[in-house]
Scaffold this motif. Sequence first.
Motif, PDB file in Angstrom:
ATOM      1  N   ALA A   1       0.837  -1.203   0.000  1.00  0.00           N
ATOM      2  CA  ALA A   1       0.000   0.000   0.000  1.00  0.00           C
ATOM      3  C   ALA A   1       0.871   1.252   0.000  1.00  0.00           C
ATOM      4  N   ASP A   2       0.267   2.360  -0.433  1.00  0.00           N
ATOM      5  CA  ASP A   2       0.976   3.638  -0.399  1.00  0.00           C
ATOM      6  C   ASP A   2       1.373   3.980   1.031  1.00  0.00           C
ATOM      7  N   ASP A   3       2.543   4.583   1.183  1.00  0.00           N
ATOM      8  CA  ASP A   3       3.093   5.044   2.457  1.00  0.00           C
ATOM      9  C   ASP A   3       3.412   3.902   3.431  1.00  0.00           C
ATOM     10  N   SER A   4       3.657   2.708   2.914  1.00  0.00           N
ATOM     11  CA  SER A   4       4.030   1.602   3.792  1.00  0.00           C
ATOM     12  C   SER A   4       5.542   1.414   3.769  1.00  0.00           C
ATOM     13  N   PRO A   5       6.121   0.948   4.869  1.00  0.00           N
ATOM     14  CA  PRO A   5       7.562   0.698   4.899  1.00  0.00           C
ATOM     15  C   PRO A   5       7.906  -0.539   4.066  1.00  0.00           C
ATOM     16  N   VAL A   6       8.996  -0.430   3.323  1.00  0.00           N
ATOM     17  CA  VAL A   6       9.420  -1.518   2.444  1.00  0.00           C
ATOM     18  C   VAL A   6      10.937  -1.673   2.503  1.00  0.00           C
ATOM     19  N   GLU A   7      11.396  -2.790   2.000  1.00  0.00           N
ATOM     20  CA  GLU A   7      12.804  -3.023   1.713  1.00  0.00           C
ATOM     21  C   GLU A   7      12.880  -3.369   0.240  1.00  0.00           C
ATOM     22  N   PHE A   8      13.913  -2.848  -0.448  1.00  0.00           N
ATOM     23  CA  PHE A   8      14.009  -3.097  -1.875  1.00  0.00           C
ATOM     24  C   PHE A   8      15.453  -3.327  -2.293  1.00  0.00           C
ATOM     25  N   VAL A   9      15.595  -3.972  -3.447  1.00  0.00           N
ATOM     26  CA  VAL A   9      16.897  -4.193  -4.078  1.00  0.00           C
ATOM     27  C   VAL A   9      16.824  -3.552  -5.452  1.00  0.00           C
ATOM     28  N   SER A  10      17.838  -2.778  -5.796  1.00  0.00           N
ATOM     29  CA  SER A  10      17.846  -2.158  -7.117  1.00  0.00           C
ATOM     30  C   SER A  10      19.129  -2.510  -7.849  1.00  0.00           C
ATOM     31  N   ARG A  11      19.039  -2.510  -9.150  1.00  0.00           N
ATOM     32  CA  ARG A  11      20.172  -2.774 -10.041  1.00  0.00           C
ATOM     33  C   ARG A  11      20.162  -1.723 -11.138  1.00  0.00           C
ATOM     34  N   ARG A  12      21.286  -1.507 -11.758  1.00  0.00           N
ATOM     35  CA  ARG A  12      21.388  -0.597 -12.896  1.00  0.00           C
ATOM     36  C   ARG A  12      21.117  -1.418 -14.154  1.00  0.00           C
ATOM     37  N   ILE A  13      19.951  -1.207 -14.771  1.00  0.00           N
ATOM     38  CA  ILE A  13      19.544  -1.953 -15.962  1.00  0.00           C
ATOM     39  C   ILE A  13      19.181  -0.954 -17.046  1.00  0.00           C
ATOM     40  N   ASP A  14      19.777  -1.098 -18.196  1.00  0.00           N
ATOM     41  CA  ASP A  14      19.522  -0.228 -19.350  1.00  0.00           C
ATOM     42  C   ASP A  14      19.671   1.249 -19.000  1.00  0.00           C
ATOM     43  N   GLY A  15      20.655   1.578 -18.178  1.00  0.00           N
ATOM     44  CA  GLY A  15      20.927   2.963 -17.844  1.00  0.00           C
ATOM     45  C   GLY A  15      20.004   3.575 -16.803  1.00  0.00           C
ATOM     46  N   GLU A  16      19.144   2.777 -16.189  1.00  0.00           N
ATOM     47  CA  GLU A  16      18.229   3.289 -15.167  1.00  0.00           C
ATOM     48  C   GLU A  16      18.349   2.455 -13.901  1.00  0.00           C
ATOM     49  N   ASN A  17      18.165   3.105 -12.756  1.00  0.00           N
ATOM     50  CA  ASN A  17      18.082   2.373 -11.496  1.00  0.00           C
ATOM     51  C   ASN A  17      16.739   1.670 -11.463  1.00  0.00           C
ATOM     52  N   THR A  18      16.775   0.342 -11.370  1.00  0.00           N
ATOM     53  CA  THR A  18      15.573  -0.469 -11.481  1.00  0.00           C
ATOM     54  C   THR A  18      15.385  -1.307 -10.224  1.00  0.00           C
TER      55      THR A  18
ATOM     56  N   VAL B   1      14.381  -4.465  -8.533  1.00  0.00           N
ATOM     57  CA  VAL B   1      14.213  -5.853  -8.963  1.00  0.00           C
ATOM     58  C   VAL B   1      13.557  -6.708  -7.892  1.00  0.00           C
ATOM     59  N   ALA B   2      13.509  -6.210  -6.652  1.00  0.00           N
ATOM     60  CA  ALA B   2      12.835  -6.921  -5.560  1.00  0.00           C
ATOM     61  C   ALA B   2      12.356  -5.882  -4.560  1.00  0.00           C
ATOM     62  N   ILE B   3      11.160  -6.074  -4.064  1.00  0.00           N
ATOM     63  CA  ILE B   3      10.603  -5.171  -3.052  1.00  0.00           C
ATOM     64  C   ILE B   3       9.651  -5.981  -2.180  1.00  0.00           C
ATOM     65  N   ARG B   4       9.679  -5.687  -0.882  1.00  0.00           N
ATOM     66  CA  ARG B   4       8.795  -6.404   0.044  1.00  0.00           C
ATOM     67  C   ARG B   4       8.375  -5.463   1.162  1.00  0.00           C
ATOM     68  N   ALA B   5       7.164  -5.661   1.639  1.00  0.00           N
ATOM     69  CA  ALA B   5       6.653  -4.881   2.764  1.00  0.00           C
ATOM     70  C   ALA B   5       7.281  -5.410   4.046  1.00  0.00           C
ATOM     71  N   VAL B   6       7.611  -4.511   4.954  1.00  0.00           N
ATOM     72  CA  VAL B   6       8.230  -4.882   6.224  1.00  0.00           C
ATOM     73  C   VAL B   6       7.545  -4.107   7.344  1.00  0.00           C
ATOM     74  N   PRO B   7       7.696  -4.547   8.592  1.00  0.00           N
ATOM     75  CA  PRO B   7       7.136  -3.772   9.701  1.00  0.00           C
ATOM     76  C   PRO B   7       7.868  -2.438   9.828  1.00  0.00           C
ATOM     77  N   ALA B   8       7.174  -1.443  10.332  1.00  0.00           N
ATOM     78  CA  ALA B   8       7.781  -0.121  10.515  1.00  0.00           C
ATOM     79  C   ALA B   8       8.874  -0.190  11.568  1.00  0.00           C
ATOM     80  N   CYS B   9       9.895   0.638  11.409  1.00  0.00           N
ATOM     81  CA  CYS B   9      10.965   0.716  12.395  1.00  0.00           C
ATOM     82  C   CYS B   9      10.435   1.422  13.622  1.00  0.00           C
ATOM     83  N   ARG B  10      10.840   0.933  14.766  1.00  0.00           N
ATOM     84  CA  ARG B  10      10.476   1.596  16.018  1.00  0.00           C
ATOM     85  C   ARG B  10      11.592   2.535  16.391  1.00  0.00           C
ATOM     86  N   ARG B  11      11.239   3.667  16.871  1.00  0.00           N
ATOM     87  CA  ARG B  11      12.216   4.691  17.177  1.00  0.00           C
ATOM     88  C   ARG B  11      13.203   4.201  18.227  1.00  0.00           C
ATOM     89  N   PHE B  12      14.489   4.478  17.982  1.00  0.00           N
ATOM     90  CA  PHE B  12      15.599   4.135  18.876  1.00  0.00           C
ATOM     91  C   PHE B  12      15.832   2.641  18.994  1.00  0.00           C
TER      92      PHE B  12
END
Length: 119
Positions: A86-103, A105-116
């Motif tokens: 969903a929009d505004d949800s915390p995620v972790e992602f992996v990007s690669r340089r493909i065809d001259g653009e940062n792409t 290639v993997a993204i997953r939703a994760v729990p929000a970080c707790r402060r400190f």
Amino acid sequence: MPFSPSHHLALAALGLSLIAGPAAAQPTPAPAAGETQPVYTRARFKSAHEEAGKPYVRLTLVPRAKLPFSTQTFRLADRALLDGIADDSPVEFVSRRIDGENTVVAIRAVPACRRFQKC
């Protein structure tokens, strides 16, 4: 007593050798195929859109990244990667340089970080 120019040069060379350390002199071995783990970067998913028929996502990187709180646009390798994110949800992602653009290639939703606390 002021330092002479040769003293400044010697101190600069010493400082560089301390910064570089012994690891800089040794080449790092290349990882064998299939042995590396993907490095996930934490972000907040902002939105997805299309430009010229190509899918793109906007992600706000968390402060631990090298660019604090910067929002960047990445090309998306496959639209199906966003299923269940969903929009505004915390995620972790992996990007690669493909065809001259940062792409993304993997993204997953994760729990929000707790402060400190470590994420």
